[in-house]
Design a protein around this motif. Structure first.
Motif, PDB file in Angstrom:
ATOM      1  N   VAL A 180      -1.642   0.165   6.132  1.00  0.00           N
ATOM      2  CA  VAL A 180      -2.626  -0.277   5.135  1.00  0.00           C
ATOM      3  C   VAL A 180      -3.503   0.888   4.713  1.00  0.00           C
ATOM      4  CG1 VAL A 180      -4.590  -1.780   4.659  1.00  0.00           C
ATOM      5  CG2 VAL A 180      -2.654  -2.662   5.970  1.00  0.00           C
ATOM      6  N   GLY A 181      -4.107   1.535   5.711  1.00  0.00           N
ATOM      7  CA  GLY A 181      -4.966   2.676   5.404  1.00  0.00           C
ATOM      8  C   GLY A 181      -6.156   2.269   4.555  1.00  0.00           C
ATOM      9  N   LYS A 182      -6.571   3.149   3.666  1.00  0.00           N
ATOM     10  CA  LYS A 182      -7.744   2.892   2.832  1.00  0.00           C
ATOM     11  C   LYS A 182      -7.426   3.021   1.343  1.00  0.00           C
ATOM     12  CE  LYS A 182     -10.858   4.533   6.455  1.00  0.00           C
ATOM     13  NZ  LYS A 182     -11.915   5.517   6.836  1.00  0.00           N
ATOM     14  N   GLY A 183      -6.152   2.995   1.019  1.00  0.00           N
ATOM     15  CA  GLY A 183      -5.753   3.170  -0.369  1.00  0.00           C
ATOM     16  C   GLY A 183      -5.812   1.893  -1.176  1.00  0.00           C
ATOM     17  N   GLU A 184      -5.379   1.978  -2.433  1.00  0.00           N
ATOM     18  CA  GLU A 184      -5.408   0.837  -3.326  1.00  0.00           C
ATOM     19  C   GLU A 184      -4.244  -0.107  -3.063  1.00  0.00           C
ATOM     20  OE1 GLU A 184      -4.985   2.195  -7.355  1.00  0.00           O
ATOM     21  OE2 GLU A 184      -3.463   3.659  -6.819  1.00  0.00           O
ATOM     22  N   VAL A 185      -4.405  -1.319  -3.568  1.00  0.00           N
ATOM     23  CA  VAL A 185      -3.378  -2.346  -3.427  1.00  0.00           C
ATOM     24  C   VAL A 185      -2.364  -2.215  -4.564  1.00  0.00           C
ATOM     25  CG1 VAL A 185      -2.955  -4.835  -3.411  1.00  0.00           C
ATOM     26  CG2 VAL A 185      -5.011  -3.907  -2.310  1.00  0.00           C
TER      27      VAL A 185
ATOM     28  N   TYR B 211       6.442   1.974   0.199  1.00  0.00           N
ATOM     29  CA  TYR B 211       5.322   1.040   0.154  1.00  0.00           C
ATOM     30  C   TYR B 211       5.316   0.234   1.453  1.00  0.00           C
ATOM     31  CZ  TYR B 211       5.185   2.123  -4.828  1.00  0.00           C
ATOM     32  OH  TYR B 211       5.109   2.766  -6.041  1.00  0.00           O
ATOM     33  N   THR B 212       4.125  -0.034   1.969  1.00  0.00           N
ATOM     34  CA  THR B 212       4.034  -0.715   3.254  1.00  0.00           C
ATOM     35  C   THR B 212       2.975  -1.817   3.214  1.00  0.00           C
ATOM     36  OG1 THR B 212       2.377   0.867   4.062  1.00  0.00           O
ATOM     37  CG2 THR B 212       4.685   1.370   4.527  1.00  0.00           C
ATOM     38  N   THR B 213       3.119  -2.758   4.116  1.00  0.00           N
ATOM     39  CA  THR B 213       2.066  -3.734   4.388  1.00  0.00           C
ATOM     40  C   THR B 213       2.300  -4.271   5.788  1.00  0.00           C
ATOM     41  OG1 THR B 213       0.795  -5.573   3.434  1.00  0.00           O
ATOM     42  CG2 THR B 213       3.193  -5.833   3.509  1.00  0.00           C
ATOM     43  N   VAL B 214       1.296  -4.917   6.374  1.00  0.00           N
ATOM     44  CA  VAL B 214       1.408  -5.362   7.768  1.00  0.00           C
ATOM     45  C   VAL B 214       0.529  -6.592   7.984  1.00  0.00           C
ATOM     46  CG1 VAL B 214      -0.445  -3.836   8.584  1.00  0.00           C
ATOM     47  CG2 VAL B 214       1.314  -4.602  10.185  1.00  0.00           C
ATOM     48  N   PHE B 215       0.968  -7.432   8.913  1.00  0.00           N
ATOM     49  CA  PHE B 215       0.227  -8.630   9.292  1.00  0.00           C
ATOM     50  C   PHE B 215       0.372  -8.810  10.794  1.00  0.00           C
ATOM     51  CE2 PHE B 215       2.047  -9.160   5.094  1.00  0.00           C
ATOM     52  CZ  PHE B 215       0.972  -9.578   4.315  1.00  0.00           C
ATOM     53  N   GLY B 216      -0.678  -9.336  11.435  1.00  0.00           N
ATOM     54  CA  GLY B 216      -0.565  -9.668  12.844  1.00  0.00           C
ATOM     55  C   GLY B 216      -1.731  -9.195  13.679  1.00  0.00           C
TER      56      GLY B 216
ATOM     57  N   TYR C 171       0.850  -1.187   0.000  1.00  0.00           N
ATOM     58  CA  TYR C 171       0.000   0.000   0.000  1.00  0.00           C
ATOM     59  C   TYR C 171       0.886   1.237   0.000  1.00  0.00           C
ATOM     60  CZ  TYR C 171      -3.273  -3.562   1.482  1.00  0.00           C
ATOM     61  OH  TYR C 171      -4.021  -4.725   1.543  1.00  0.00           O
ATOM     62  N   ARG C 172       0.366   2.317  -0.550  1.00  0.00           N
ATOM     63  CA  ARG C 172       1.039   3.621  -0.481  1.00  0.00           C
ATOM     64  C   ARG C 172       0.119   4.498   0.359  1.00  0.00           C
ATOM     65  NH1 ARG C 172       6.397   4.426  -2.772  1.00  0.00           N
ATOM     66  NH2 ARG C 172       6.778   6.640  -2.673  1.00  0.00           N
ATOM     67  N   VAL C 173       0.322   4.488   1.650  1.00  0.00           N
ATOM     68  CA  VAL C 173      -0.646   5.040   2.592  1.00  0.00           C
ATOM     69  C   VAL C 173      -0.614   6.562   2.615  1.00  0.00           C
ATOM     70  CG1 VAL C 173      -1.381   5.067   5.004  1.00  0.00           C
ATOM     71  CG2 VAL C 173      -0.504   2.955   3.979  1.00  0.00           C
ATOM     72  N   GLN C 174      -1.796   7.135   2.666  1.00  0.00           N
ATOM     73  CA  GLN C 174      -1.972   8.567   2.876  1.00  0.00           C
ATOM     74  C   GLN C 174      -2.809   8.771   4.132  1.00  0.00           C
ATOM     75  OE1 GLN C 174      -3.879   9.893  -0.749  1.00  0.00           O
ATOM     76  NE2 GLN C 174      -1.937  10.157  -1.812  1.00  0.00           N
TER      77      GLN C 174
ATOM     78  N   MET D  36       6.362  -1.268  -8.998  1.00  0.00           N
ATOM     79  CA  MET D  36       5.084  -1.490  -8.352  1.00  0.00           C
ATOM     80  C   MET D  36       3.987  -0.857  -9.189  1.00  0.00           C
ATOM     81  SD  MET D  36       5.175  -3.237  -5.485  1.00  0.00           S
ATOM     82  CE  MET D  36       6.495  -3.921  -4.464  1.00  0.00           C
ATOM     83  N   ARG D  37       2.882  -1.610  -9.345  1.00  0.00           N
ATOM     84  CA  ARG D  37       1.747  -1.118 -10.125  1.00  0.00           C
ATOM     85  C   ARG D  37       0.473  -1.368  -9.341  1.00  0.00           C
ATOM     86  NH1 ARG D  37       2.531   1.925 -14.478  1.00  0.00           N
ATOM     87  NH2 ARG D  37       0.693   1.011 -15.480  1.00  0.00           N
ATOM     88  N   PRO D  38      -0.557  -0.513  -9.511  1.00  0.00           N
ATOM     89  CA  PRO D  38      -1.836  -0.789  -8.865  1.00  0.00           C
ATOM     90  C   PRO D  38      -2.368  -2.155  -9.287  1.00  0.00           C
ATOM     91  CG  PRO D  38      -1.799   1.443  -9.728  1.00  0.00           C
ATOM     92  CD  PRO D  38      -0.566   0.760 -10.263  1.00  0.00           C
ATOM     93  N   TRP D  39      -2.796  -2.922  -8.309  1.00  0.00           N
ATOM     94  CA  TRP D  39      -3.289  -4.282  -8.567  1.00  0.00           C
ATOM     95  C   TRP D  39      -4.785  -4.249  -8.862  1.00  0.00           C
ATOM     96  CZ3 TRP D  39      -6.822  -7.259  -5.618  1.00  0.00           C
ATOM     97  CH2 TRP D  39      -6.941  -8.596  -6.015  1.00  0.00           C
TER      98      TRP D  39
END
Length: 329
Positions: free
Chosen positions: A308-313, A124-129, A104-107, A323-326
């Motif tokens: 993660v936020g609410k942005g696109e994957v 770019y970020t992502t998270v699990f847990g 994600y590219r969080v704003q 990296m490209r929008p999925w």
């Protein structure tokens, strides 16, 4: 740095020379269909493949080098593995994670002095847990850690927690063994170019508890990891404050496969950053993985909001090498 691998028994008991192997989660039967095995969850935008067998096998052997302590400055307690991940697989692991994880590219917006400012995360970020008060049941649902009963529907109103996929969980488990710590969160940052960065900060949030241990892995391009002591106000006739304020900043060039364990009073007293860089390896991409332990639900909500936020994957495009929008389907 020593290149000798260390087994679990050697790490805790120097007089014992027997090498111990931590077995990968996959059974021999699962190994036969490894290419068809994935980690899936209703919160994942797409399934994540399990680690190729040669990577999982090498990770299970433990660190590729002994950890060297760095504790010659006030309040500093580091253990540096250079490398932790063997040179035989670090490139494969970097390419695998970059191509198979979702990012994600969080704003987000913050208020300073009554003025609202939009922040665009420069990586770019992502998270699990999930924090210590809850856990994932076998079916992927979230239950209370203490009772194993389903959590209230409004326990995590701002996010949808998701379990750590196998490709990251194998690394978490071996890291727990050789750092003598436990972790329930995995944060992943991808620095696409030298302009991607993270400013000076400390991971000293209350939801991490007192003196947290944070294990930080580097894969891909070598980048500088900077640290400096937090300033303290001078006090009359107190040499301690002068000693702290004169502590030397650290510059640690981290190569692919290296890991730094930050523990003890480090987070409470030191700041760290990955600065912008031009030229060299910096534009080849770098992945940073950190394992940490959130104690309460506020940690879960914080990590998902800012990673993660609410942005696109976003997903790695191996043809365009970026990296490209999925898009689903």
């Amino acid at each position: 740095m020593s290149s000798k691998k260390r087994a679990l028994t050697e790490f805790f008991s120097p007089n014992v020379q027997k090498r111990v192997k931590v077995s990968p989660a996959s059974s021999s039967t699962q190994e036969a269909v490894k290419d068809q095995s994935f980690s899936s969850h209703l919160t994942y935008p797409f399934s994540v493949p399990e680690l190729p067998s040669h990577i999982a096998e090498e990770i299970s052997q433990g660190p590729a080098a002994e950890g060297d302590p760095i504790n010659d400055q006030p309040d500093l307690d580091l253990l540096c593995f250079q490398p932790f991940i063997s040179k035989s697989i670090e490139k494969d692991l970097f390419n695998f994670l970059r191509s198979q994880l979702f990012f994600y590219r969080v704003q987000y917006k913050i208020k300073r002095g009554g003025i609202e400012t939009q922040i665009n995360t420069p990586r770019y970020t992502t998270v699990f847990g999930l924090d210590e008060t809850s856990r994932f049941a076998a079916d992927g649902s979230i239950v209370e850690a203490a009772t194993s009963k389903p959590v209230a529907s409004n326990k995590y109103p701002t996010c949808r927690p998701r379990p750590i996929p196998q490709c990251l969980d194998e690394l978490r488990k071996i890291t727990e063994v050789f750092t003598n710590s436990s972790y329930n969160f995995c944060l992943v940052n991808y620095y696409a170019t030298g302009t991607d960065s993270i400013s000076y900060h400390s991971d000293d949030e209350r939801f991490l508890g007192l003196d947290p241990a944070i294990a930080s892995f580097s894969f891909g391009a070598k980048r500088d990891f900077l640290m400096k002591h937090k300033p303290v106000p001078p006090k009359d006739n107190d040499p301690t404050a002068d000693q702290i304020n004169n502590a030397k900043p650290l510059k640690l060039p981290l190569a692919s496969g290296d890991m730094i364990l930050m523990r003890g009073k480090t987070q409470a007293n030191w700041l760290h950053s990955i600065p912008k860089r031009k030229g060299g390896e910096s534009d080849k991409g770098r992945i940073n993985i950190t394992f940490r332990k959130a104690m309460v639900k506020g940690g879960t909500e914080n990590y998902y909001q800012y990673n993660v936020g609410k942005g696109e994957v976003w997903k790695w495009d191996d043809v365009k090498k970026e990296m490209r929008p999925w898009q689903k389907g």
